[in-house]
Design a protein around this motif. Structure first.
Motif, PDB file in Angstrom:
ATOM      1  N   LYS A   1       6.343   8.621  -2.576  1.00  0.00           N
ATOM      2  CA  LYS A   1       7.076   8.343  -3.810  1.00  0.00           C
ATOM      3  C   LYS A   1       8.561   8.137  -3.551  1.00  0.00           C
ATOM      4  O   LYS A   1       9.192   7.292  -4.167  1.00  0.00           O
ATOM      5  CB  LYS A   1       6.865   9.481  -4.805  1.00  0.00           C
ATOM      6  N   THR A   2       9.119   8.922  -2.644  1.00  0.00           N
ATOM      7  CA  THR A   2      10.544   8.755  -2.339  1.00  0.00           C
ATOM      8  C   THR A   2      10.826   7.405  -1.696  1.00  0.00           C
ATOM      9  O   THR A   2      11.939   6.884  -1.788  1.00  0.00           O
ATOM     10  CB  THR A   2      11.025   9.874  -1.408  1.00  0.00           C
ATOM     11  N   PHE A   3       9.803   6.826  -1.054  1.00  0.00           N
ATOM     12  CA  PHE A   3       9.994   5.514  -0.421  1.00  0.00           C
ATOM     13  C   PHE A   3      10.124   4.400  -1.452  1.00  0.00           C
ATOM     14  O   PHE A   3      10.671   3.335  -1.144  1.00  0.00           O
ATOM     15  CB  PHE A   3       8.825   5.228   0.518  1.00  0.00           C
ATOM     16  N   ILE A   4       9.609   4.624  -2.654  1.00  0.00           N
ATOM     17  CA  ILE A   4       9.625   3.568  -3.671  1.00  0.00           C
ATOM     18  C   ILE A   4      11.048   3.139  -3.978  1.00  0.00           C
ATOM     19  O   ILE A   4      11.298   1.987  -4.353  1.00  0.00           O
ATOM     20  CB  ILE A   4       8.885   4.051  -4.934  1.00  0.00           C
ATOM     21  N   GLY A   5      12.012   4.043  -3.822  1.00  0.00           N
ATOM     22  CA  GLY A   5      13.402   3.660  -4.060  1.00  0.00           C
ATOM     23  C   GLY A   5      13.890   2.578  -3.128  1.00  0.00           C
ATOM     24  O   GLY A   5      14.835   1.850  -3.455  1.00  0.00           O
TER      25      GLY A   5
ATOM     26  N   ARG B   1       0.831  -1.203   0.000  1.00  0.00           N
ATOM     27  CA  ARG B   1       0.000   0.000   0.000  1.00  0.00           C
ATOM     28  C   ARG B   1       0.871   1.261   0.000  1.00  0.00           C
ATOM     29  O   ARG B   1       0.502   2.271  -0.596  1.00  0.00           O
ATOM     30  CB  ARG B   1      -0.931  -0.018   1.213  1.00  0.00           C
ATOM     31  N   ILE B   2       2.004   1.196   0.664  1.00  0.00           N
ATOM     32  CA  ILE B   2       2.932   2.328   0.601  1.00  0.00           C
ATOM     33  C   ILE B   2       3.442   2.499  -0.824  1.00  0.00           C
ATOM     34  O   ILE B   2       3.560   3.621  -1.330  1.00  0.00           O
ATOM     35  CB  ILE B   2       4.095   2.116   1.587  1.00  0.00           C
ATOM     36  N   PHE B   3       3.731   1.386  -1.482  1.00  0.00           N
ATOM     37  CA  PHE B   3       4.192   1.459  -2.866  1.00  0.00           C
ATOM     38  C   PHE B   3       3.102   2.031  -3.773  1.00  0.00           C
ATOM     39  O   PHE B   3       3.385   2.828  -4.676  1.00  0.00           O
ATOM     40  CB  PHE B   3       4.595   0.065  -3.346  1.00  0.00           C
ATOM     41  N   HIS B   4       1.846   1.654  -3.528  1.00  0.00           N
ATOM     42  CA  HIS B   4       0.733   2.179  -4.334  1.00  0.00           C
ATOM     43  C   HIS B   4       0.329   3.588  -3.910  1.00  0.00           C
ATOM     44  O   HIS B   4      -0.592   4.162  -4.507  1.00  0.00           O
ATOM     45  CB  HIS B   4      -0.483   1.264  -4.209  1.00  0.00           C
TER      46      HIS B   4
END
Length: 1141
Positions: free
Chosen positions: A760-764, A567-570
């Motif tokens: 969005k920065t977490f997606i890395g 969910r964080i990724f989405h």
């Protein structure tokens, strides 16, 4: 309230003015220039039902067919008559054009008035937009809200819309009818439309209920607030509204605001499966189509794909569907009828699996690959634009992109088409990003995993019990001791995909053994390191057990971190959910670092805290320093208290120049508040009241409350008052409040944008966190298997090398599920199969004697061993199997056009086509779906094929004694066994064959021992089962009598056949004819007299042999030869009679 209602009803029944002589109807009066008197609303409410509509039809007069349904139109002209109903939306009126041959309509009765006013509107009236899909909606009779509803419904015709109106979500028309039925809420007419509503704070509950019922639900929210609307260009119009979210079964858990809830089965997967196919038509090999599949678990990020050939029965597709258990099916158009029928049968009403069709015409000529590649290009461009990979080097970025592209190009063509359809489908939900991660992709089948067929999963009850369809009583439920939901999902995959690689199996067994040792059990230490001969057994400190248990128990109390990371990724996770998930991963990583995996790399293996290579790898991944540092860094930017209060404006901790937009917006809010504080100081001086303060009353803020005698400037606006005071809003305060309101709105918008950017920065770091969660799930599975082996006293299996012959040696094996039920009363059995010796067991025995349980337990022990679990036995020495194939039970599938015997034969065909010499095959009662002779022949031929061509381990259960004769063709390879039993009447007396005594045969004293012993069972004791099933006693007696007579007749036919063959081979043709005539006459006498005992039978044969002797006196040598054969034949017949009776 009652008085007002009485007045309304009185007006309803009040007499109306009569029509003029010219026949002008009330509708003409309504359409006249003079405005009519508004009709008061009726305060009573009713529910609508088809039963009332039917009542209306019965009570209507024959002339009611002339009534019309007048819909709101521009020219007020009457609409065409509705063929289905005469129920109105607004008014029901008679046509002004009446044929001369028809009598004028009488005035409607009071009861008819009730029916016309209160009954349900017609289906056409419920969906007025269907006739206006391609036109502009400018009907002046619609309210502005209704106009929005019509436009939204035309834009999303297949979506059940929930439209935000104030503090409620409203349903309209057909959506209201469906929602009322599913949610149990009230639906009523409001203006032109049927409507129903729910409060906004119950949105998450009702959306889940609608989605569970199989609907595609859309939430339409107001896109502007009252403050923005008041200062915008849309001051006089309705609130702007737009579709903000779509929900289906496969997307609900990942969706914003609603995902991650506790309702539903969170431990289950919710796959979206896309199926496409291409007709192959290879009749020689039995291949019918080639199928491409992509399955996406959006809430966890798991993506599976594959392409395979399938036969007419679609056995491969059925196995895949049962393995994935999809919650939603996306079917490419132009599927064959057979495939579509199978998928629709799976998505039946009982499961509420949602089905959607998608056209793949636009993906021809390379369009599918272009669609997939464009997604990757867009995602890479967004990553570079948002700076996701600032910490990564350019070389790593290029390498990652190249590997992802190479993986896509390596996918089969049909799988790429299914992937393209899935991408296009998920774009409407905003979840297509999950398909751009190459690391999440895995094939449906691989060389290191065994894929169990659908038949094996069902008949071995691996996932669900056949009795009630629940997990209770299944192998998975027996083995599932996991403490987390994501661990349970991984264990489910392990159980349905046992390993086929010996090294990987031993890696799991070593890990389980070490955990068991740390629990203080000495059982595992007996066999640990059998695979690694160069290591010594040492006592392990219980640190692993305590640390793992504390970590997993804590994770079990936390949210589902696997779905939380997805969910964080989405970018759908809330701030509180983000903090809870990251904190759980951080705490688990720090706790696992106490095992010092990194520090003891150079220490000898015997002295390490953790010796298992798999455990060390998993613990190292879950406690990675990169993960821990990234988690701590992200948490340091957020205010936990504000996240708990869902206060997005105060969520971010501004330091070192972070979140400059939020800081600027907060400054504006602060300045607006300071201006208000300055104003209150100014008013204190102006009014000479040093204690003057702003007051807040009933939601109105910054009021100045003054006594009645205080004079204020004339431009001050009076808001409200009491007997002693008046409250004002000065113009400066009103202006400052407007500025404050706008500043708060801007702050909310900026904080929401900042939160999206933060996610969005977490997606890395998503891939690292996903790997850590997968490692924690694997640790949970290994810990669960260790708990299972300790609690159940299981033993570690031993696997022979791949070069050795295929073999299965199990001592005191037990059924893992039945043992839980019977406890110590379960009877264990041994199994010994070897490719160079006896590799086939033919098992016979009485009904309910334990035959099926025995062969199932062998298969389940093999599955458990290759999963990496200890097994229920005293010892187990196995070969790694590449497949386990079963044919058990009897069932049909009428929906797919399969009879019981066709189902049986198709499963046998699948076994013969796919099994190898390293496969375990278990077959139970093959051939019982047809006639006895056909069944015996098919069962014999099938077993013969397996023994001659496959030479694989076979357990063959049958009630046909004829099958055992196959031992003669394969000496030493086939063994005959039966489950033992005790009975005081081991063989019935011959005297009981008579009609007078046959009814007294009774087998109530049969005792089942459930022990497998060599030999063939004499009887099946079917009458005992009939008695347990409580068939009438007379029916059972009749069956026993008939069975005895059939047995005698069969014995006589066999004897006569032997004698005829004997006479033809040894006697002259003329004498042989005489012998056959004598046998025929003898057979007739036998049929008439029903031979009562053995003596009469012996005398008949003596007479026969004497005739043979008298008829052949010319050749003494030949006579001696004939008599010698006759003597041997008589002896054999007498022995056969004794054995049979």
């Amino acid at each position: 309230m009652g008085k007002q209602k009485q007045q309304v009803i009185s007006r309803f029944f009040a007499p109306k003015s009569k029509t003029s002589a010219s026949g002008t109807t009330p509708s003409n009066t309504v359409s006249s220039p003079s405005p009519p008197t508004p009709t008061p609303k009726i305060t009573t409410t009713v529910t609508f039902s088809p039963a009332k509509r039917l009542r209306n039809t019965h009570l209507s007069s024959p002339h009611n067919k002339l009534a019309k349904l007048t819909l709101p139109q521009k020219n007020n002209s009457p609409s065409p008559p509705s063929p289905s109903s005469s129920l109105p939306i607004r008014t029901l009126e008679s046509s002004p054009r009446i044929d001369d041959s028809v009598l004028p309509l009488p005035d409607p009765t009071l009861h008819q008035k009730f029916l016309n006013k209160l009954l349900e509107p017609t289906q056409d009236a419920l969906e007025p937009w269907k006739d206006n899909i391609n036109t502009k909606f400018s009907n002046p009779k619609y309210t502005p809200l209704e106009q929005q509803v019509v436009e939204l419904k035309a834009q999303y015709p297949d979506v059940l819309l929930m439209i935000e109106v104030g503090y409620r979500y409203r349903f309209f028309e057909k959506d209201a009818e469906n929602a009322a039925r599913v949610l149990g809420i009230y639906a009523h007419m409001d203006h032109n439309f049927l409507t129903a509503s729910i409060p906004t704070f119950r949105l998450h509950v009702h959306v889940r209920r609608l989605v569970s019922a199989g609907y595609k639900v859309g939430v339409v929210k107001q896109t502007e607030t009252a403050a923005i609307k008041a200062h915008g260009s849309n001051k006089l119009g309705p609130f702007c509204r737009g579709l903000s979210a779509l929900y289906t079964k496969a997307t609900l858990e990942a969706a914003e605001d609603l995902g991650g809830g506790e309702e539903g089965c969170s431990s289950c997967n919710n796959y979206l499966v896309c199926v496409v196919e291409k007709v192959v038509g290879n009749l020689e090999s039995g291949i019918d189509v080639r199928i491409g599949i992509v399955g996406v678990e959006i809430s966890t990020g798991d993506v599976v794909y594959g392409e395979f050939d399938d036969n007419f029965m679609r056995a491969g597709l059925e196995a895949m569907i049962l393995n994935l258990s999809p919650a939603e099916l996306l079917m490419g158009k132009q599927l064959s009828k057979r495939t579509e029928k199978l998928l629709l049968a799976y998505a039946g009403p009982a499961k509420n699996v949602r089905v959607e069709h998608a056209s793949q015409d636009c993906f021809s000529d390379g369009g599918a690959l272009a669609e997939v590649m464009s997604l990757h290009e867009d995602m890479n461009a967004k990553k570079l634009a948002n700076g996701y990979q600032m910490e990564a080097t350019e070389e790593n970025t290029q390498a990652s992109n190249c590997s992802a592209i190479e993986g896509i190009l390596a996918m089969p063509d049909l799988a790429i088409q299914a992937l393209a359809l899935t991408i296009r489908h998920l774009k409407q939900f905003g979840f297509e990003r999950v398909l751009s991660l190459g690391a999440s992709f895995r094939p449906l089948s691989s060389n290191v995993e065994m894929t169990l067929s659908a038949n094996a999963l069902q008949q071995l009850e691996v996932l669900k019990s056949n009795s009630d369809g629940s997990e209770s009583g299944a192998l998975f439920q027996c083995m599932n001791n996991t403490l987390t939901t994501f661990g349970s999902r991984l264990l489910r995959h392990w159980v349905t995909h046992p390993l086929c690689d010996r090294n990987m199996i031993y890696a799991r067994l070593d890990a389980v053994s070490e955990i068991v040792e740390s629990m203080g059990s000495g059982e595992a230490s007996q066999d640990f390191d059998l695979y690694e001969e160069d290591s010594d057994i040492v006592v392990v400190q219980p640190d692993i057990h305590h640390i793992l248990s504390s970590v997993l128990i804590t994770l079990g109390r936390s949210p589902d971190i696997q779905r939380g990371i997805a969910r964080i990724f989405h970018q759908t996770a809330t701030a509180s959910e983000f903090i809870a998930v990251i904190q759980a991963i951080l705490a688990a990583g720090k706790r696992l670092q106490q095992l010092q995996i990194e520090e003891d790399k150079n220490i000898p293996r015997q002295m390490r805290t953790v010796r298992s290579a798999l455990l060390r790898k998993l613990i190292s991944t879950a406690s990675s320093s990169n993960v821990i540092s990234a988690a701590a860094k992200n948490l340091s930017s957020l205010n936990k208290e504000a996240a708990g209060r869902r206060d997005l404006e105060n969520l971010f901790i501004i330091s070192d120049g972070k979140f400059p937009e939020v800081a600027a917006a907060r400054t504006k809010v602060q300045l607006a508040n300071e201006k208000l504080e300055q104003l209150i100081g100014l008013y204190r001086k102006q009014l000479r009241m040093h204690n003057l303060e702003f007051v807040n009353v009933s939601g109105v803020t910054n009021l100045i409350e003054l006594p009645l005698d205080v004079k204020v400037p004339s431009n001050w606006m009076k808001v409200n008052s009491t007997k002693k005071s008046i409250r004002y809003h000065p113009p400066e305060v009103s202006s400052a409040l407007d500025q404050l309101l706008l500043a708060n709105e801007e702050l909310s918008a900026v904080c929401r944008t900042a939160w999206d950017s933060f996610l969005k920065t977490f997606i890395g770091h998503y891939s690292e966190f996903q790997a850590a969660v997968q490692a924690l799930a694997a640790l949970d599975c290994l810990y669960a298997l260790a708990m299972l082996s300790r609690d159940k006293n299981y033993v570690r299996p031993v696997f022979v090398s791949d070069e050795e012959p295929v073999q299965i040696h199990i001592t005191s094996g037990r059924h893992p599920v039945m043992e839980n039920i019977l406890q110590e009363n379960f009877v264990p059995n041994d199994t010994n199969l070897h490719a160079e010796g006896q590799y086939c067991q033919i098992v016979t025995g009485p009904n309910m004697g334990g035959k099926s349980c025995y062969i199932r337990q062998v298969a389940l022990i093999a599955i458990m061993a290759q999963v990496g679990s200890f097994v229920p036995a005293s010892s187990a020495k196995l070969h790694v199997m590449d497949g386990i194939y079963t044919r058990m039970g009897a069932s049909d599938c009428i929906q797919l056009g399969k009879s019981t015997f066709l189902e049986e034969m198709s499963k046998v065909s699948h076994i013969l086509q796919h099994c190898t010499s390293r496969s375990l095959v278990i077959i139970d009662e093959l051939g019982r779906g047809t006639s006895t002779h056909d069944g015996v022949a098919i069962a014999y031929a099938t077993l013969h094929y397996l023994l001659e061509h496959k030479r694989c381990p076979v357990l063959f259960v049958t009630h046909y004694p004829k099958i055992v004769e196959i031992k003669k063709e394969f000496p030493g390879s086939v063994g005959a066994y039966h489950v033992s039993y005790l009975t005081s009447q081991s063989k019935p007396d011959v005297e009981l064959i008579s009609n007078q005594k046959v009814d007294s045969m009774d087998y109530d004293d049969v005792t089942y021992l459930y022990k497998l012993v060599p030999g063939v069972a004499e009887r099946s004791f079917g009458f005992k089962v009939a008695q347990l099933a409580q068939l009438p006693a007379s029916c059972i007696k009749r069956a026993i009598s008939m069975a005895a007579r059939f047995e005698v007749e069969a014995c006589n036919r066999e004897k006569h056949r032997f004698l005829k063959n004997f006479s033809r081979e040894t006697l002259p043709s003329n004498k042989a004819c005489e012998v056959e005539k004598g046998l025929s006459k003898f057979s007739d006498s036998m049929e008439a007299d029903r031979v009562e005992n053995i003596e009469k039978l012996e005398n008949a044969f003596k007479d026969l042999f004497s005739r043979i002797n008298l008829g052949c006196l010319e050749d003494v040598g030949k006579i001696f030869h004939i008599l010698k054969h006759a003597q041997n034949l008589a002896i054999e017949l007498m022995k056969a009679d004794e054995c049979r009776f």
